[in-house]
Write an enzyme that holds these catalytic residues in place. Structure first.
Site, PDB file in Angstrom:
ATOM      1  N   ILE A   1       9.404   1.148  18.234  1.00  0.00           N
ATOM      2  CA  ILE A   1       8.851  -0.160  18.801  1.00  0.00           C
ATOM      3  C   ILE A   1       9.752  -1.497  19.102  1.00  0.00           C
ATOM      4  O   ILE A   1       9.459  -2.058  19.913  1.00  0.00           O
ATOM      5  CB  ILE A   1       7.658  -0.648  18.068  1.00  0.00           C
ATOM      6  CG1 ILE A   1       8.009  -1.200  16.436  1.00  0.00           C
ATOM      7  CG2 ILE A   1       6.402   0.260  18.026  1.00  0.00           C
ATOM      8  CD1 ILE A   1       6.984  -2.056  15.909  1.00  0.00           C
TER       9      ILE A   1
ATOM     10  N   TYR B   1       6.474  -9.408   3.825  1.00  0.00           N
ATOM     11  CA  TYR B   1       5.502  -8.646   4.604  1.00  0.00           C
ATOM     12  C   TYR B   1       4.451  -9.483   5.066  1.00  0.00           C
ATOM     13  O   TYR B   1       3.958  -9.693   6.180  1.00  0.00           O
ATOM     14  CB  TYR B   1       5.049  -7.530   3.782  1.00  0.00           C
ATOM     15  CG  TYR B   1       3.876  -6.576   4.332  1.00  0.00           C
ATOM     16  CD1 TYR B   1       3.873  -5.749   5.280  1.00  0.00           C
ATOM     17  CD2 TYR B   1       2.465  -7.120   4.149  1.00  0.00           C
ATOM     18  CE1 TYR B   1       2.773  -5.125   5.642  1.00  0.00           C
ATOM     19  CE2 TYR B   1       1.263  -6.350   4.513  1.00  0.00           C
ATOM     20  CZ  TYR B   1       1.573  -5.159   5.385  1.00  0.00           C
ATOM     21  OH  TYR B   1       0.576  -4.567   6.127  1.00  0.00           O
TER      22      TYR B   1
HETATM   23  C1  UD2 Z   1      -2.363  -4.072  -0.394  1.00  0.00           C
HETATM   24  C2  UD2 Z   1      -1.689  -3.396   0.558  1.00  0.00           C
HETATM   25  C3  UD2 Z   1      -0.867  -4.417   1.509  1.00  0.00           C
HETATM   26  C4  UD2 Z   1      -1.451  -5.664   2.131  1.00  0.00           C
HETATM   27  C5  UD2 Z   1      -2.411  -6.030   0.932  1.00  0.00           C
HETATM   28  C6  UD2 Z   1      -3.590  -6.930   1.728  1.00  0.00           C
HETATM   29  C7  UD2 Z   1      -0.884  -1.334  -0.055  1.00  0.00           C
HETATM   30  C8  UD2 Z   1       0.066  -0.436  -0.640  1.00  0.00           C
HETATM   31  N1  UD2 Z   1      -0.564  -2.498   0.173  1.00  0.00           N
HETATM   32  O1  UD2 Z   1      -1.646  -4.782  -1.218  1.00  0.00           O
HETATM   33  O2  UD2 Z   1      -0.070  -3.681   2.484  1.00  0.00           O
HETATM   34  O3  UD2 Z   1      -2.261  -5.073   3.235  1.00  0.00           O
HETATM   35  O4  UD2 Z   1      -3.049  -5.372   0.463  1.00  0.00           O
HETATM   36  O5  UD2 Z   1      -4.019  -7.950   0.869  1.00  0.00           O
HETATM   37  O6  UD2 Z   1      -2.125  -0.840   0.521  1.00  0.00           O
HETATM   38  N2  UD2 Z   1      -1.912  -1.421  -8.984  1.00  0.00           N
HETATM   39  C9  UD2 Z   1      -2.079  -0.822 -10.411  1.00  0.00           C
HETATM   40  N3  UD2 Z   1      -1.350   0.272 -10.700  1.00  0.00           N
HETATM   41  C10 UD2 Z   1      -0.608   1.234  -9.663  1.00  0.00           C
HETATM   42  C11 UD2 Z   1      -0.565   0.465  -8.447  1.00  0.00           C
HETATM   43  C12 UD2 Z   1      -1.447  -0.714  -8.101  1.00  0.00           C
HETATM   44  O7  UD2 Z   1      -2.582  -1.431 -11.542  1.00  0.00           O
HETATM   45  O8  UD2 Z   1      -0.076   2.080 -10.006  1.00  0.00           O
HETATM   46  C13 UD2 Z   1      -2.737  -2.761  -8.979  1.00  0.00           C
HETATM   47  C14 UD2 Z   1      -1.672  -3.774  -8.458  1.00  0.00           C
HETATM   48  O9  UD2 Z   1      -1.169  -4.587  -9.444  1.00  0.00           O
HETATM   49  C15 UD2 Z   1      -2.820  -4.848  -7.604  1.00  0.00           C
HETATM   50  C16 UD2 Z   1      -3.903  -3.661  -7.271  1.00  0.00           C
HETATM   51  O10 UD2 Z   1      -3.626  -2.491  -8.245  1.00  0.00           O
HETATM   52  O11 UD2 Z   1      -3.338  -5.533  -8.333  1.00  0.00           O
HETATM   53  C17 UD2 Z   1      -3.856  -3.313  -5.791  1.00  0.00           C
HETATM   54  O12 UD2 Z   1      -2.364  -2.702  -5.528  1.00  0.00           O
HETATM   55  P1  UD2 Z   1      -2.089  -2.001  -4.133  1.00  0.00           P
HETATM   56  O13 UD2 Z   1      -0.589  -1.938  -4.115  1.00  0.00           O
HETATM   57  O14 UD2 Z   1      -2.826  -0.971  -3.987  1.00  0.00           O
HETATM   58  O15 UD2 Z   1      -2.378  -3.256  -3.082  1.00  0.00           O
HETATM   59  P2  UD2 Z   1      -2.042  -4.728  -2.808  1.00  0.00           P
HETATM   60  O16 UD2 Z   1      -3.233  -5.333  -2.891  1.00  0.00           O
HETATM   61  O17 UD2 Z   1      -0.943  -5.261  -3.710  1.00  0.00           O
END
Ligand code: UD2
Length: 309
Positions: free
Chosen positions: A59, A145
């Protein structure tokens, strides 16, 4: 169906080999004339429907983007470096793909007078002062990001205000679906599913009381289709469900759905983790007619529960 309103139109989906772009491409491949532009840095060419024209390209390459946009009515801009963690490791790459890449797409759209629906993110809000968060709340991103998506969000609005282009930014909350890849950079739901299916422990970062608003990919697609036909352009909309769950509740649900023997274990909190995130979706409801249709319970049941399915 909303996609029928796009029947006969020509659409370009950047990132159309990715998780969300691929779903959009499949939804639109029949009523519309679909072109997918993807460099497959994280996307999978197998996701591109056979009816679509597939352009493998970057892109950030102005000529490639301009050629792909020839005769196009609507652009769905989904291409991005999607991982918050990866953006922390490689901020220049995030800026180049998420901000400069978006400008390249918007510039081509200006030349071709195409509508653009851009994938923004809840990450632009950083630690929200309150949940549910509404569109006008403060934006203090905590990652490259989030910062680059905030730039995208403003660029989208400016191209409407300065050049009269029909643009919409959609601020996705936590998108999930069965086709989301499971790796270190993916969302918690796909990681937990993979571990649960292998009876491996589900590792929760922190106390598990943090909350998220998980929105199923079909509803993300629905929001995009509505944004493609709305008169309410030059605007940004939250796209979530308006409901939140704790990560512990999520882990328990996934263990139940997969009938897994996995344990839940708690590890150190992840650096920079947001405590609570949830969308106020009243603006999308009122202006776009957006209504989430898939509850978390239903969404989790859409995942295959064995390798044979
Ligand atoms: C998500 C999106 C990001 C952004 C954001 C918007 C993903 C990967 N990231 O970030 O792109 O759009 O939302 O707010 O979709 N966790 C665990 N164990 C694991 C993995 C994660 O406990 O193995 C927890 C993590 O610490 C967090 C929650 O799960 O509290 C969600 O984590 P995530 O990485 O799925 O998404 P997030 O909210 O950081």
């Amino acid at each position: 169906m909303i996609q029928d309103q796009l029947a006969g139109t020509s659409v370009l989906i950047t990132g159309g080999a990715g998780f969300i772009g691929g779903e959009l491409a499949h939804t639109l491949a029949n009523p519309a004339d679909v072109t997918v532009l993807d460099d497959c840095s994280s996307g999978d060419p197998d996701r591109v429907p056979s009816e679509a024209t597939f352009v493998r390209g970057d892109i950030r390459d102005r000529q490639t983007v301009s050629d792909a946009m020839d005769g196009v009515d609507v652009v769905f801009h989904e291409a991005a470096l999607v991982s918050v963690a990866e953006s922390v490791e490689t901020p220049l790459e995030s800026h180049s793909r998420n901000s400069t890449g978006t400008l390249t797409v918007l510039e081509a759209a200006r030349d071709h007078d195409a509508r653009v629906v851009c994938a923004s993110s809840a990450a632009i809000y950083g630690h929200p002062e309150r949940v549910p968060v509404s569109e006008t709340d403060p934006k203090e991103p905590t990652s490259p990001y989030g910062l680059d998506k905030l730039a995208l969000d403003h660029q989208t609005r400016l191209y409407h205000e300065l050049y009269g282009l029909d643009t919409v930014a959609l601020r996705y909350f936590n998108a999930y679906g069965p086709d989301q890849p499971a790796n270190d950079y993916s969302g918690v739901i796909s990681i937990f599913f993979e571990r649960a299916l292998n009876d491996e422990p589900l590792v929760i970062f922190g106390d598990g009381e943090q909350t998220r608003d998980f929105v199923f990919v079909d509803d993300i697609v629905q929001a995009n289709l509505r944004a493609a036909v709305t008169d309410e352009v030059g605007e940004a909309y939250n796209v979530g469900t308006g409901t939140r769950v704790t990560i512990t509740e999520l882990a328990e649900s996934i263990i139940e759905v997969t009938d897994s023997n996995s344990d839940i274990v708690y590890d150190d909190p992840r650096e920079g983790d947001i405590r609570h995130s949830g969308a106020d979706i009243s603006k999308a409801r009122d202006s776009l007619g957006f209504e989430p249709t898939v509850s978390l319970e239903e969404g989790l049941r859409a995942f295959p529960v064995s390798d044979n399915e």
